[in-house]
Design a protein around this motif. Structure first.
Motif, PDB file in Angstrom:
ATOM      1  N   ARG A  38       0.825  -1.202   0.000  1.00  0.00           N
ATOM      2  CA  ARG A  38       0.000   0.000   0.000  1.00  0.00           C
ATOM      3  C   ARG A  38       0.861   1.253   0.000  1.00  0.00           C
ATOM      4  N   LEU A  39       0.525   2.141  -0.928  1.00  0.00           N
ATOM      5  CA  LEU A  39       1.089   3.486  -0.931  1.00  0.00           C
ATOM      6  C   LEU A  39       0.087   4.407  -0.263  1.00  0.00           C
ATOM      7  N   VAL A  40       0.545   5.275   0.603  1.00  0.00           N
ATOM      8  CA  VAL A  40      -0.286   6.353   1.124  1.00  0.00           C
ATOM      9  C   VAL A  40       0.299   7.642   0.571  1.00  0.00           C
ATOM     10  N   VAL A  41      -0.540   8.437  -0.071  1.00  0.00           N
ATOM     11  CA  VAL A  41      -0.106   9.712  -0.638  1.00  0.00           C
ATOM     12  C   VAL A  41      -0.823  10.827   0.112  1.00  0.00           C
ATOM     13  N   TRP A  42      -0.051  11.705   0.749  1.00  0.00           N
ATOM     14  CA  TRP A  42      -0.606  12.912   1.348  1.00  0.00           C
ATOM     15  C   TRP A  42      -0.395  14.024   0.331  1.00  0.00           C
ATOM     16  N   GLY A  43      -1.479  14.662  -0.080  1.00  0.00           N
ATOM     17  CA  GLY A  43      -1.344  15.691  -1.102  1.00  0.00           C
ATOM     18  C   GLY A  43      -2.487  16.669  -1.097  1.00  0.00           C
ATOM     19  N   THR A  44      -2.351  17.637  -1.986  1.00  0.00           N
ATOM     20  CA  THR A  44      -3.394  18.625  -2.203  1.00  0.00           C
ATOM     21  C   THR A  44      -3.493  18.881  -3.696  1.00  0.00           C
ATOM     22  N   VAL A 158       4.285  14.523   8.580  1.00  0.00           N
ATOM     23  CA  VAL A 158       4.196  15.029   7.211  1.00  0.00           C
ATOM     24  C   VAL A 158       4.279  16.545   7.256  1.00  0.00           C
ATOM     25  N   THR A 159       5.169  17.116   6.449  1.00  0.00           N
ATOM     26  CA  THR A 159       5.328  18.567   6.427  1.00  0.00           C
ATOM     27  C   THR A 159       5.137  19.171   5.044  1.00  0.00           C
ATOM     28  N   GLY A 160       5.137  18.363   4.012  1.00  0.00           N
ATOM     29  CA  GLY A 160       5.001  18.882   2.657  1.00  0.00           C
ATOM     30  C   GLY A 160       4.289  17.891   1.758  1.00  0.00           C
ATOM     31  N   THR A 161       4.011  18.342   0.543  1.00  0.00           N
ATOM     32  CA  THR A 161       3.313  17.487  -0.410  1.00  0.00           C
ATOM     33  C   THR A 161       4.072  17.440  -1.727  1.00  0.00           C
ATOM     34  N   PRO A 162       4.010  16.316  -2.421  1.00  0.00           N
ATOM     35  CA  PRO A 162       3.428  15.080  -1.912  1.00  0.00           C
ATOM     36  C   PRO A 162       4.388  14.393  -0.948  1.00  0.00           C
ATOM     37  N   THR A 163       3.826  13.732   0.038  1.00  0.00           N
ATOM     38  CA  THR A 163       4.580  12.809   0.874  1.00  0.00           C
ATOM     39  C   THR A 163       3.983  11.440   0.596  1.00  0.00           C
ATOM     40  N   VAL A 164       4.847  10.462   0.350  1.00  0.00           N
ATOM     41  CA  VAL A 164       4.399   9.123  -0.007  1.00  0.00           C
ATOM     42  C   VAL A 164       5.040   8.118   0.931  1.00  0.00           C
ATOM     43  N   ALA A 165       4.214   7.228   1.466  1.00  0.00           N
ATOM     44  CA  ALA A 165       4.711   6.131   2.294  1.00  0.00           C
ATOM     45  C   ALA A 165       4.372   4.817   1.604  1.00  0.00           C
ATOM     46  N   LEU A 166       5.307   3.909   1.576  1.00  0.00           N
ATOM     47  CA  LEU A 166       5.105   2.574   1.029  1.00  0.00           C
ATOM     48  C   LEU A 166       5.167   1.592   2.182  1.00  0.00           C
ATOM     49  N   GLY A 168       4.050   1.774   5.046  1.00  0.00           N
ATOM     50  CA  GLY A 168       4.322   2.443   6.311  1.00  0.00           C
ATOM     51  C   GLY A 168       5.623   3.215   6.383  1.00  0.00           C
ATOM     52  N   ALA A 169       6.501   3.059   5.408  1.00  0.00           N
ATOM     53  CA  ALA A 169       7.789   3.764   5.429  1.00  0.00           C
ATOM     54  C   ALA A 169       7.744   4.929   4.450  1.00  0.00           C
ATOM     55  N   VAL A 170       8.016   6.136   4.941  1.00  0.00           N
ATOM     56  CA  VAL A 170       7.998   7.319   4.079  1.00  0.00           C
ATOM     57  C   VAL A 170       9.162   7.240   3.099  1.00  0.00           C
ATOM     58  N   LEU A 171       8.842   7.444   1.829  1.00  0.00           N
ATOM     59  CA  LEU A 171       9.863   7.396   0.781  1.00  0.00           C
ATOM     60  C   LEU A 171      10.513   8.766   0.624  1.00  0.00           C
ATOM     61  N   PRO A 172      11.817   8.823   0.445  1.00  0.00           N
ATOM     62  CA  PRO A 172      12.479  10.111   0.210  1.00  0.00           C
ATOM     63  C   PRO A 172      12.265  10.565  -1.228  1.00  0.00           C
ATOM     64  N   LEU A 177      10.165  11.247  -9.764  1.00  0.00           N
ATOM     65  CA  LEU A 177       9.261  10.179 -10.168  1.00  0.00           C
ATOM     66  C   LEU A 177       9.986   8.886 -10.498  1.00  0.00           C
ATOM     67  N   GLU A 178      11.194   8.988 -11.033  1.00  0.00           N
ATOM     68  CA  GLU A 178      11.957   7.766 -11.314  1.00  0.00           C
ATOM     69  C   GLU A 178      12.353   7.065 -10.012  1.00  0.00           C
ATOM     70  N   ALA A 179      12.762   7.836  -9.015  1.00  0.00           N
ATOM     71  CA  ALA A 179      13.130   7.248  -7.727  1.00  0.00           C
ATOM     72  C   ALA A 179      11.900   6.642  -7.047  1.00  0.00           C
ATOM     73  N   LEU A 180      10.769   7.319  -7.130  1.00  0.00           N
ATOM     74  CA  LEU A 180       9.527   6.812  -6.556  1.00  0.00           C
ATOM     75  C   LEU A 180       9.163   5.479  -7.207  1.00  0.00           C
ATOM     76  N   ALA A 181       9.169   5.450  -8.533  1.00  0.00           N
ATOM     77  CA  ALA A 181       8.813   4.222  -9.256  1.00  0.00           C
ATOM     78  C   ALA A 181       9.785   3.100  -8.938  1.00  0.00           C
ATOM     79  N   ALA A 182      11.084   3.407  -8.843  1.00  0.00           N
ATOM     80  CA  ALA A 182      12.084   2.379  -8.553  1.00  0.00           C
ATOM     81  C   ALA A 182      11.866   1.783  -7.163  1.00  0.00           C
ATOM     82  N   ALA A 183      11.553   2.626  -6.182  1.00  0.00           N
ATOM     83  CA  ALA A 183      11.319   2.133  -4.823  1.00  0.00           C
ATOM     84  C   ALA A 183      10.098   1.227  -4.777  1.00  0.00           C
ATOM     85  N   VAL A 184       9.040   1.644  -5.459  1.00  0.00           N
ATOM     86  CA  VAL A 184       7.821   0.827  -5.476  1.00  0.00           C
ATOM     87  C   VAL A 184       8.078  -0.472  -6.225  1.00  0.00           C
TER      88      VAL A 184
END
Length: 196
Positions: A38-44, A158-166, A168-172, A177-184
């Motif tokens: 599960r990814l959790v995305v905090w955003g606006t 969470v202090t900024g957006t987007p913040t994404v956790a995979l 339960g672990a917040v991804l840096p 987007l390439e780093a996000l996709a690679a981590a997932v």
């Protein structure tokens, strides 16, 4: 918990919850209900990085073949986005009419910044009851849900957006987007990849 349906209005026909399916403070889930990751995305909706990241997140869910779901939670850093609360309230109000995800997609696709005057037109275009949408957006239930999501974000640091956790672990570097996709991809395995 609400029944899961397939929405032809979303790319890939991803399973979506027709109505809010969790207690206040928990977001809206997209993807297989029993997905092991599960990814959790905090955003606006006013955040340009959130707008850029969403197609990649959605593509990862599509390509995860039932192994990955995403949960959107509203969060706007204080003072950063002047219309964030009003826009999030309309998305939550749309959920009451079974249209959170179509509204979510429409808000992310609309020109930014999103002035509140544009919101009723989006609701009408989606076939929603405009009077009910406006009433619900200003109602106590929506305010409570948004307050709970905001408090949850603050409690999790969470202090900024987007913040994404995979899982339960917040991804840096979630703006990368390439780093996000690679981590997932590394966690989920298989064909999960990024597009957009």
């Amino acid at each position: 918990m609400s029944a899961t349906t397939t929405s032809a209005g979303l790319p890939g026909g991803i399973p979506v919850a027709a109505t809010p399916d969790a207690a206040p403070g928990i977001g809206h889930r997209l993807g297989a209900p029993d997905a092991p990751h599960r990814l959790v995305v905090w955003g606006t909706y006013e955040c340009l990085h959130c707008r850029r990241a969403w197609p990649t997140v959605r593509a990862l869910v599509e390509e995860g073949a039932g192994r990955l779901a995403v949960e959107w939670r509203h969060f706007a850093p204080p003072g950063a986005f002047p219309h964030a609360g009003a826009v999030a309230a309309v998305a939550e109000a749309a959920a009451g009419q079974g249209a959170f995800w179509p509204m979510h997609e429409a808000l992310l696709a609309a020109p930014a910044p999103l002035p509140p005057g544009l919101l009723p037109a989006i609701g009408v275009a989606l076939g929603l009851d405009a009077g009910r949408l406006a009433a619900d957006a200003g109602g106590d239930a929506v305010r409570a849900r948004l307050a709970a999501q905001g408090a949850d974000a603050v409690a999790r640091g969470v202090t900024g957006t987007p913040t994404v956790a995979l899982d339960g672990a917040v991804l840096p570097r979630t703006w990368d987007l390439e780093a996000l996709a690679a981590a997932v991809r590394a966690a989920v395995g298989g064909s999960a990849g990024a597009r957009g």
